[in-house]
Design an enzyme around this catalytic site. Sequence first.
Site, PDB file in Angstrom:
ATOM      1  N   ASP A 226      -5.257   3.122   3.491  1.00 39.43           N
ATOM      2  CA  ASP A 226      -6.399   2.091   2.731  1.00 39.43           C
ATOM      3  C   ASP A 226      -7.328   3.287   3.242  1.00 39.43           C
ATOM      4  OD1 ASP A 226      -7.058  -0.733   2.208  1.00 39.43           O
ATOM      5  OD2 ASP A 226      -5.316  -0.981   2.823  1.00 39.43           O
TER       6      ASP A 226
ATOM      7  N   HIS B 288     -11.691  -3.220   1.802  1.00 45.07           N
ATOM      8  CA  HIS B 288      -9.850  -3.867   2.694  1.00 45.07           C
ATOM      9  C   HIS B 288      -9.342  -3.664   3.612  1.00 45.07           C
ATOM     10  CE1 HIS B 288      -6.463  -3.153   0.131  1.00 45.07           C
ATOM     11  NE2 HIS B 288      -6.472  -4.369  -0.363  1.00 45.07           N
TER      12      HIS B 288
ATOM     13  N   ASN C 214       0.268  -6.819  -7.996  1.00 43.66           N
ATOM     14  CA  ASN C 214      -0.407  -8.303  -8.405  1.00 43.66           C
ATOM     15  C   ASN C 214      -0.622  -8.233 -10.115  1.00 43.66           C
ATOM     16  OD1 ASN C 214       0.053  -9.018  -5.576  1.00 43.66           O
ATOM     17  ND2 ASN C 214      -2.944  -8.104  -6.283  1.00 43.66           N
TER      18      ASN C 214
ATOM     19  N   SER D 114      -1.221  -7.191  -1.084  1.00 46.03           N
ATOM     20  CA  SER D 114      -2.133  -6.832  -0.229  1.00 46.03           C
ATOM     21  C   SER D 114      -2.328  -7.044   1.099  1.00 46.03           C
ATOM     22  CB  SER D 114      -3.600  -6.332  -0.457  1.00 46.03           C
ATOM     23  OG  SER D 114      -4.014  -5.553  -1.917  1.00 46.03           O
TER      24      SER D 114
END
Length: 378
Positions: free
Chosen positions: A129, A165, A256, A323
Amino acid sequence: MKKLLSVFFAITLLLGMVFSPTMGFASNDGKNEYLVQFDGKIEKGLLKAFGVKDQEILHTFDLLPVVTLKLTEKQANALVNNPKIKYVEENAQVQALVQTIPWGINKVQSQEVFNLGYSGNGMKVAILDTGIDRYHEDLFTNVKGGFSVFTDSANRDPYYDGSGHGTHVAGTVAAVDNDLGVLGVARHADLYAVKVLNNSGSGSYEGIAKGIEWSIQNGMDIINMSLGGSSSSAILEQWCNLAYNEGVLVVAAAGNSGRRNGRGDTVGYPAKYASVIAVAATDQSDNRGSFSSTGPAVELSAPGVGILSTTPNNNYASYNGTSMASPHVAGVAALIWEAKPNLTNVQLRQLLQQTAKNLGDSNQYGYGLVQPLAAIQQ
């Protein structure tokens, strides 16, 4: 068949797969970066025959015969036609697009499993990430190591998360039980910050490959990739396959880009690869998040709507997205694997499937909502 691919691999963080054409890494000398895989061992002599200089060999991987090269378009096309070359792919950019928008711990039975004595203790989870803020009050106990694919001063520290994130994802997996902030699914799991996206949310195929390779070489049990894109890469797929074949459980966000009617095949990559568990997002009523991608590759579901977790500098925020669902599954896998350490990753995956709570249409929910209590008691 060998392919010369110019592809855009958009990394989605948080909410929404938003794509815009983005070129690979180009330089002023008219050369771009390419990932080149040999059909056998790497032959640098062959590269020199095509005019590739030593300084244009940017990186040589260890576990697959892949190199990163600076090439002209003419050189790339010539290599494609050489029988000793398997793939030539542009080292395309990846982009992160973030929207901020929490509850899932009880929904995935974390507390019930903890009462049985399991908390993910000893399980190593790599978070591929934007990095993890290891000094966060809810994470510092569990962050055990890290690696950054970047060498510049702004991004070489895997414990600096300019986006937030990766820190949010890490908190869902294993925020500690310390009477502060939030609680993670597997509160005693070991977290590893594998920074494959920089502080502005950009990265490359090479970066993700390096992150997977580091995870294999450093004995990770579980890889979580809360990222995804619309275009496939044969080389990236091989890295995912290699990790899975080495005994690592690979988990990724399904994407998404789902339609409100829940129809169509919109699962992104790497989640769509057979070696990767594709995770869809659900809300508190076990309904599919309207954004959650659908299709035959969806394998499991987990909370992904309004998820509260850690963000840098001892902060907290709620986000939406697959996520957020993916790290719930990574945490659940850590709980089950601690309880059943003799399982292989393949057996663990099958157990996750067999014990999931059926929520309906498999193209939307896969096998259903992960249920570690049933998995451990089986």
